[in-house]
Design a protein around this motif. Structure first.
Motif, PDB file in Angstrom:
ATOM      1  N   LEU A 252     -12.955-127.525  25.782  1.00 30.26           N
ATOM      2  CA  LEU A 252     -12.771-126.162  25.287  1.00 30.26           C
ATOM      3  C   LEU A 252     -12.735-126.202  23.765  1.00 30.26           C
ATOM      4  O   LEU A 252     -11.845-126.804  23.171  1.00 30.26           O
ATOM      5  N   MET A 253     -13.718-125.575  23.162  1.00 28.52           N
ATOM      6  CA  MET A 253     -13.927-125.714  21.717  1.00 28.52           C
ATOM      7  C   MET A 253     -14.005-124.343  21.064  1.00 28.52           C
ATOM      8  O   MET A 253     -15.089-123.780  20.884  1.00 28.52           O
ATOM      9  N   PRO A 254     -12.852-123.773  20.702  1.00 34.30           N
ATOM     10  CA  PRO A 254     -12.891-122.490  19.997  1.00 34.30           C
ATOM     11  C   PRO A 254     -13.345-122.670  18.552  1.00 34.30           C
ATOM     12  O   PRO A 254     -13.045-123.682  17.917  1.00 34.30           O
ATOM     13  N   TYR A 255     -14.079-121.698  18.064  1.00 41.35           N
ATOM     14  CA  TYR A 255     -14.436-121.623  16.643  1.00 41.35           C
ATOM     15  C   TYR A 255     -13.563-120.567  16.000  1.00 41.35           C
ATOM     16  O   TYR A 255     -14.018-119.482  15.627  1.00 41.35           O
ATOM     17  N   ALA A 256     -12.299-120.880  15.875  1.00 47.70           N
ATOM     18  CA  ALA A 256     -11.305-120.002  15.242  1.00 47.70           C
ATOM     19  C   ALA A 256     -10.009-120.790  15.256  1.00 47.70           C
ATOM     20  O   ALA A 256      -9.513-121.169  16.319  1.00 47.70           O
ATOM     21  N   GLU A 257      -9.460-121.055  14.078  1.00 51.09           N
ATOM     22  CA  GLU A 257      -8.262-121.892  14.034  1.00 51.09           C
ATOM     23  C   GLU A 257      -7.101-121.259  14.781  1.00 51.09           C
ATOM     24  O   GLU A 257      -6.269-121.950  15.351  1.00 51.09           O
ATOM     25  N   ARG A 258      -7.065-119.929  14.789  1.00 53.24           N
ATOM     26  CA  ARG A 258      -5.966-119.259  15.495  1.00 53.24           C
ATOM     27  C   ARG A 258      -6.017-119.483  17.010  1.00 53.24           C
ATOM     28  O   ARG A 258      -5.052-119.169  17.716  1.00 53.24           O
ATOM     29  N   LEU A 259      -7.123-119.987  17.501  1.00 53.32           N
ATOM     30  CA  LEU A 259      -7.231-120.270  18.948  1.00 53.32           C
ATOM     31  C   LEU A 259      -7.008-121.749  19.256  1.00 53.32           C
ATOM     32  O   LEU A 259      -7.236-122.194  20.381  1.00 53.32           O
ATOM     33  N   GLU A 260      -6.542-122.522  18.274  1.00 58.10           N
ATOM     34  CA  GLU A 260      -6.317-123.943  18.540  1.00 58.10           C
ATOM     35  C   GLU A 260      -5.258-124.110  19.626  1.00 58.10           C
ATOM     36  O   GLU A 260      -5.380-124.949  20.514  1.00 58.10           O
ATOM     37  N   TYR A 261      -4.206-123.317  19.578  1.00 53.98           N
ATOM     38  CA  TYR A 261      -3.158-123.394  20.597  1.00 53.98           C
ATOM     39  C   TYR A 261      -3.653-122.885  21.943  1.00 53.98           C
ATOM     40  O   TYR A 261      -3.212-123.329  23.008  1.00 53.98           O
ATOM     41  N   PHE A 262      -4.558-121.920  21.901  1.00 55.22           N
ATOM     42  CA  PHE A 262      -5.150-121.425  23.149  1.00 55.22           C
ATOM     43  C   PHE A 262      -5.789-122.580  23.926  1.00 55.22           C
ATOM     44  O   PHE A 262      -5.714-122.648  25.161  1.00 55.22           O
ATOM     45  N   ALA A 263      -6.395-123.525  23.212  1.00 52.48           N
ATOM     46  CA  ALA A 263      -7.001-124.672  23.888  1.00 52.48           C
ATOM     47  C   ALA A 263      -5.932-125.524  24.577  1.00 52.48           C
ATOM     48  O   ALA A 263      -6.167-126.082  25.655  1.00 52.48           O
TER      49      ALA A 263
END
Lengths: 431, 431
Positions: A252-263
């Protein structure tokens, strides 16, 4: 929510799923949809999680924490599903009116660093444990309570709890008249983000709790009996099909630092729900664009045992890159960091496809409360659908009990055979 | 450094490696050792990395950054191997005299949040790019430079660079007379932590740079022609053997929050060095005890395609858990968070063994400069040994070039065929 599974098709990727196979799978998706909707309507264990957007009362959450609403910081004391949801929501929506922190480990150095940095007299503490006996959470809470007392802060004025009907934490809340929420019935911890478990810190930060729940309701309304009509089902179905075809890892690779915890949250949801009976994709947390310079070599040139899930908001705030006359860099100047990030998203997606590695694109409109609520809800739906298709017990986690008993035995909390196994460890030591 | 591979033996785990197989493998380890030592002595490309503890001059690093030594914060601007080492060292050793931050992405929201939080007039900036043209790094540097200028700060007084002999960053350093380090010759970015690349922020924070290098030298001195006599080789060899036997995933799970970034650094080292020719373990970053409540279910009950590497310091600062008369919790009271964390470490290790999942224990004396230097050096050795045993090109990363060219083409930085592939994407969209 927008899903694009074009790069997971057998015509593009190895492993990949053919359109004919997806069509056949869609019959099972329709049956699973009925099972899921019945489970939601009947508030069955686990399925009841998907009713949270309707069940949770945003105004009640906000009113209950109102005495703490002027806090400068909010500290979640919990572990696993009792902490990850709150951390995910707070990270995705930004700082708001208070800094959000988490004590979700029992690292003495880490705990001391968090407590030393917090303005304790202005900190709200949310303690979350269903049983009220979780060793890590209660140990941390004892430490926090003492630190507040030593700082001259009345911890009973700064603490709110979410716990079950009985247990030490419930007793404590009653004894000291603390604001208290019930853990929602029928909801495993990792599915509890859209209840007080995940929303209390957001409420104290002044985030749009009603918007988060509205996002969840939009996910509920989007449920439809075909993977082609419902992005959450589409994602769960394609992950299931790819796992069967060899993609035993899900990056799971979000392109948004705010979604790092989402991963991190996704990794718990996926691993603990589906890691059963020798099945279950191994979730791997990555971050774009950073991990292009760390993991992409492996994804493109290593084993074809992965699907990469690329996540991004379609709209994001900008930050201009100043113009420059430095030779070789002028193409960057005058652009925007977001433009660069989006170009890297698309380049990475294409580079994975060029290497025949399956990948999937997930987009939300924006990283706002509704977008985040929808994303979290849809991932829960995808997970539950995958569990139905795999015929596993999505809502339990029996394999973690062994270690809990062993640790408790080692700490003198009772006689447990598991603790004896620790002493019998096979050793081959190299110094 | 202490290694225990007892729980990776075939008598305990599936997959596992028999002692007879390890004995046979040890002949190859002895030959690889000769190759590695020759490479170090001759400063060959890649192997030269293992000479850094002797080559790097701690006093020179400290003297060069002396004008910035009173900074309140230090910001590393780099990506991948130009940032991860510095972040790992700073996280492992704690705050010291300055907060350490990293800009290693091009997220506009993330960059703005970092810059808004920094006291720019008291911030040292370390820009790291071998070529001086890395898009992400240079874009971020342009943004930082502008923010400083807008805040009335003379960026030329606050910036130090590490770069190659030529390129825009070198020209800029010469034009403005900035303190500048050369990237060490023959050292790929992911192996550069024990050079200025990884040590400049630590020096500004007042950490023991000489101690970090001494730890590396201790690792060099511990190299020996048998996996049974050298923990770094023991670890590399057992990972190689387990990968061949089906453990295609390597979970690195430190039990110390300060080592959370170390898991990121290890993930780059392992993935980019060994992810080649359809081989290479997928590194998975985990954190104990937290991820027991997230990933352990999968590790114990999912596929047997993993080895779990458990890492901890043998000695750590304590934090007492206050005594309590709360029923059911008294066994925790009067103990220490560290005791609890260590009990969970041992319980998890035993619970993996009880589920027949291979796992390995890595311990360092303490999380101090020498311990951290040794750990980083030994992991580089382990990686290089694994690469020798696998017959891959450990020191290159050819598969990442495709995406770089595509992104550059998309941004108007030249004509690249890869950029055209982006437009030809296969789509199957579900909304």
């Amino acid at each position: 929510m927008y899903l694009d599974i074009g790069n997971a098709l057998a015509s593009v990727a190895t492993p990949g799923v053919s359109r004919a196979s997806l069509d056949r799978l869609d019959d099972r998706v329709a049956r699973a949809h009925e099972r899921i909707v019945d489970g939601i309507d009947d508030r069955e264990f686990g399925y009841a999680s998907l009713a949270l957007p309707e069940r949770t009362d945003a105004a009640h959450v906000e009113e209950t924490v109102a005495p703490l609403a002027d806090s400068e910081a909010v500290l979640t004391v919990g572990i696993g599903g009792s902490a990850l949801g709150a951390a995910t929501v707070s990270a995705a929506l930004g700082r708001g009116a208070a800094d959000a922190h988490v004590l979700d480990n029992v690292d003495p150095q880490g705990a001391s660093e968090v407590l030393d940095a917090l303005p304790l007299e202005e900190t709200a503490v949310h303690v979350v444990s269903r049983s009220g006996t979780t060793a890590e959470t209660l140990a941390n809470f004892l430490v926090v309570r003492e630190a507040m007392t030593e700082a001259g802060v009345d911890w009973t004025e700064r603490t709110v709890v979410t716990t079950g009907e009985d247990g030490p934490l419930r007793a404590l809340a009653e004894e000291h008249d603390l604001p208290a929420f019930d853990v929602p019935e029928g909801v495993p911890g990792r599915f509890s983000v859209l209840s007080s478990v995940g929303l209390v810190p957001a409420a104290i930060q002044g985030h749009d709790v009603a918007g988060l729940l509205a996002g969840g309701r939009a996910g509920r309304e989007a449920l439809a009996p075909s993977l082609y009509d419902c992005p959450a089902y589409g994602y769960g179905a394609v992950c299931y099909a790819l796992e069967n075809r060899g993609a035993t890892t899900n990056v799971l690779m979000p392109y948004a630092e705010r979604l790092e915890y989402f991963a991190e949250w996704f990794a718990q949801l996926w691993a603990e729900s589906l890691g059963k009976d020798g099945l279950g994709q191994t979730p791997v947390r990555a971050l774009g664009a950073t991990d292009q310079h760390s993991q992409l070599q492996l994804y493109r040139a290593g084993r074809h045992d992965k699907v990469v899930t690329l996540v991004r908001p379609r709209d994001r705030p900008g930050r201009a890159i100043p113009g420059t006359d430095i030779e070789g860099l002028s193409y960057l100047g005058g652009s925007d960091l977001g433009t660069l990030l989006d170009a890297e998203f698309e380049a990475t997606e294409a580079s994975l496809a060029a290497a025949d590695l399956p990948n999937v694109r997930l987009e939300l409109d924006a990283l706002d409360a509704e977008g985040v609520g929808r994303l979290l809800y849809d991932m829960e739906v995808a997970c539950i659908l995958a569990g139905e298709l795999m015929d596993v017990s999505t809502f339990t986690q029996p394999a973690v009990e062994w270690g809990k008993r062993a640790a408790r035995g080692l700490l003198g909390g009772g006689d447990f055979a598991e603790a004896e196994a620790v002493a019998g460890k096979e050793r081959l030591e190299i110094e």
